[in-house]
Design an enzyme around this catalytic site. Structure first.
Site, PDB file in Angstrom:
ATOM      1  N   ARG A  74       0.823  -1.218   0.000  1.00 13.65           N
ATOM      2  CA  ARG A  74       0.000   0.000   0.000  1.00 13.65           C
ATOM      3  C   ARG A  74       0.856   1.267   0.000  1.00 13.65           C
ATOM      4  NH1 ARG A  74      -5.485  -0.053   0.867  1.00 13.65           N
ATOM      5  NH2 ARG A  74      -6.322  -2.121   0.585  1.00 13.65           N
ATOM      6  N   ARG A 122      -2.782   6.841   0.873  1.00 11.11           N
ATOM      7  CA  ARG A 122      -3.273   8.003   1.611  1.00 11.11           C
ATOM      8  C   ARG A 122      -2.313   8.667   2.590  1.00 11.11           C
ATOM      9  NH1 ARG A 122      -8.620   5.445   3.813  1.00 11.11           N
ATOM     10  NH2 ARG A 122      -7.250   3.661   3.751  1.00 11.11           N
ATOM     11  N   TYR A 147     -15.366 -10.502  -0.567  1.00  8.68           N
ATOM     12  CA  TYR A 147     -16.012  -9.220  -0.902  1.00  8.68           C
ATOM     13  C   TYR A 147     -17.249  -9.443  -1.771  1.00  8.68           C
ATOM     14  CZ  TYR A 147     -12.028  -6.769   1.079  1.00  8.68           C
ATOM     15  OH  TYR A 147     -11.090  -6.290   1.945  1.00  8.68           O
ATOM     16  N   ASP A 172      -6.695  -1.860  -7.801  1.00 11.13           N
ATOM     17  CA  ASP A 172      -7.316  -2.480  -6.638  1.00 11.13           C
ATOM     18  C   ASP A 172      -7.683  -3.915  -6.967  1.00 11.13           C
ATOM     19  OD1 ASP A 172      -8.328  -1.579  -3.847  1.00 11.13           O
ATOM     20  OD2 ASP A 172      -9.852  -2.931  -4.605  1.00 11.13           O
ATOM     21  N   ARG A 208      -6.531  12.667  -5.001  1.00  7.28           N
ATOM     22  CA  ARG A 208      -7.760  12.068  -4.476  1.00  7.28           C
ATOM     23  C   ARG A 208      -8.870  13.115  -4.370  1.00  7.28           C
ATOM     24  NH1 ARG A 208      -9.663  10.784   0.855  1.00  7.28           N
ATOM     25  NH2 ARG A 208     -10.309   8.606   1.094  1.00  7.28           N
TER      26      ARG A 208
END
Ligand code: 1CP
Length: 358
Positions: free
Chosen positions: A38, A42, A164, A87, A51
Site C-alpha cells: 500500500r 493516503r 467481498y 485495486d 484524491r
C-alpha cells in the site's frame, strides 16, 4: 505502435535496480530490496491532492493517473520496486458485479452473490479483456520508470475476492461469506473456479504488458482453518502460481495463514511468500525450509515509533531474516496516519543496512 512493438520496446530498457529480482532468485545480497504494501496511497500528500480531484475508479481506470500515483513512492520515498496503483476489486467489477468505493469507508457491493442463481449474473469470459486499462497503465508506467525499478502487478486471491463478492464489502469476520461457504459448498467452488480462470488470464496479461513480478493478496485467508484452507484457498492459489510463473515470478501474501507456509513453500511456481508480523522470522524460515524467498514483516504500527527506533527495529528484522532470498516490507499495508518521514526512515534503514557492519 501496436501492442507487440510496445512490449518489445519496453523490455529493451535495461533494469537498473535488480535487487527484487535477485532476492526472488534466492540470491544473497549486501542488503535486501525494500518496498511497502500500500505504498501508493493516503499517507502521501501528493496522493491526497489527486484524491481530491478524481474519484477512486477514475484514478484506477485512467492510465496517466494510475501511472502518476504508482511513481509517487518511487520519487518521494525511494523504494526499490513500484506496485501498480489499482485495486483487487477490479476483477469482480469486470466479471459484472457493481463495485462502489466510498471514500473513507472502503468498497461496497450493492448486489452481492447470495446463492447459485447469482452466478448467472457473472461473466468470466472476456472479463480479463475488459481490464485493458490496467495493461495500458502497466505499459505507460514501464515507460515512465525507464528501468529505474521493477514494476509489480497484482491481483486478489480467489478466496479473498469471494469474501467481498459475497459479503458485499469489508468486514472483520466475513460471517455471511463463512455461512455461504458452509451452506453452498458447490456454489463456492464454482465461484472460486471462475474467479481463478479470470485471474490467470488477467495476471498473464499484466506480465505481457510489462509487470516484472506478480503478487497475489490473500488478505482474508486467515479466516480459514487448515481444513477449510485446503479447499477454499490453496488449490486456486496453486493453479494461479503454476500458470503465471512461466511469465513472471510470483509472490503470495497469505495473511494470517501461518499454518500454510510449509504447503505454499512446496507449491510449484511460488517464488516468495509474504508474512505478517505475528510470525517470528526464524520460524518462518524453518517452516519454508529455504525453498522460497520471504517478504515482510515489519509491524505497520511500529511506523509510529521514532525514526531512530524504526532504524534499530529494521536492522534487527534484517538480521533475523538474513540477506538470502529476503525482501524487506511491512507485515501488511501502510496506514494513512503514518508520517512520510517515518516511511522514509523505514526504507532508508533497509538501504543503509550493510553486512559489513556485522
Ligand atoms: O499497494 C499499493 O500501493 C498499490 C495499490 C493497492 C493495492 C495493492 C490498492 C489501492 N489496493 C490494493 C489491494 C487491496 N485492495 C487489498 C489487498 C491488500 C490489503 O490487504 O491491504 C484489499 C483487501 C483491497 C480492498 C480495498 N480497497 C480496501 C479494504 C477494504 C476492507 O476490507 O476494509 C480499501 C479501503 C480499498 C480502496 C483502496 N485501494 C487502494 C487505495 C489507496 C485505497 C484507498 C482509497 C482511498 O480512500 O483513497
Amino acid at each position: 505502435m501496436t501492442d507487440t512493438t510496445m512490449t518489445i520496446a519496453d523490455t529493451a530498457v535495461e533494469l537498473q535496480n535488480e535487487l527484487l529480482l535477485k532476492a526472488l532468485r534466492l540470491e544473497t545480497l549486501d542488503r535486501p530490496p525494500v518496498w511497502m504494501m500500500r505504498q501508493a496511497g493516503r499517507y502521501l500528500p501528493e496522493y491526497m491532492a489527486l484524491r481530491r480531484k478524481y474519484d477512486f475508479f477514475t484514478r484506477v481506470q485512467t492510465p496517466e493517473l494510475a501511472c502518476e500515483i504508482t511513481l509517487q513512492p518511487i520519487d518521494i520515498i525511494g523504494v526499490d520496486a513500484a506496485i501498480l496503483f489499482s485495486d483487487i476489486l477490479v476483477v469482480p467489477q469486470a466479471m459484472g458485479l457493481e463495485v462502489n468505493m466510498e471514500e473513507g469507508r472502503g468498497p461496497w457491493l450493492p448486489s452481492p452473490v447470495q446463492d447459485a442463481s447469482d452466478l448467472k449474473r457473472l461473466h468470466a469470459e472476456e472479463a480479463a479483456e475488459k481490464l485493458s486499462y490496467v495493461y495500458d497503465a502497466i505499459r505507460l508506467t514501464r515507460r515512465a520508470l525507464n528501468g529505474r525499478v521493477p514494476l509489480i502487478g497484482f491481483a486478489g486471491a480467489p478466496f479473498t475476492l469471494l469474501c467481498y463478492m459475497v459479503d458485499g464489502g469489508g468486514s472483520k469476520t466475513f460471517s455471511k461469506t463463512m455461512a455461504f461457504c458452509e451452506t453452498f459448498p458447490d456454489v463456492a467452488q464454482q465461484l472460486l473456479r471462475s474467479i481463478t480462470s479470470v485471474t490467470i488470464d488477467y495476471l498473464i496479461a499484466q506480465a505481457h504488458a510489462g509487470a516484472d513480478v506478480i503478487q497475489v493478496f490473500d488478505s482474508w485467508s486467515g479466516l480459514l482453518d487448515e481444513q477449510a484452507y485446503s479447499q477454499l484457498s490453496h488449490p486456486w492459489l496453486a493453479m494461479i502460481a503454476e500458470a503465471v510463473a512461466p511469465h513472471a515470478p510470483v509472490i503470495l501474501f497469505p495473511k494470517g495463514s501461518n499454518h500454510a507456509l510449509p504447503l505454499l513453500s512446496q507449491t510449484q511456481g511460488v517464488s516468495a511468500i509474504g508474512i505478517d508480523w505475528t510470525l517470528d522470522p526464524a520460524q518462518a524460515r524453518q517452516l519454508t525450509g529455504g525453498r522460497v524467498a520471504l517478504q515482510g514483516n515489519f509491524n505497520p504500527q511500529w511506523l509510529h515509533h521514532s525514526p531512530a527506533q524504526i532504524r534499530q527495529e529494521v536492522t534487527a528484522m534484517i538480521d533475523a531474516f538474513g540477506t538470502r532470498g529476503y525482501i524487506a516490507n511491512l507485515g501488511h499495508g501502510i496506514t494513512p496516519d503514518v508520517p512520510v518521514d517515518h516511511a522514509r526512515a523505514f526504507v532508508n534503514a533497509v538501504k543503509e543496512y550493510s553486512h559489513a557492519e556485522k
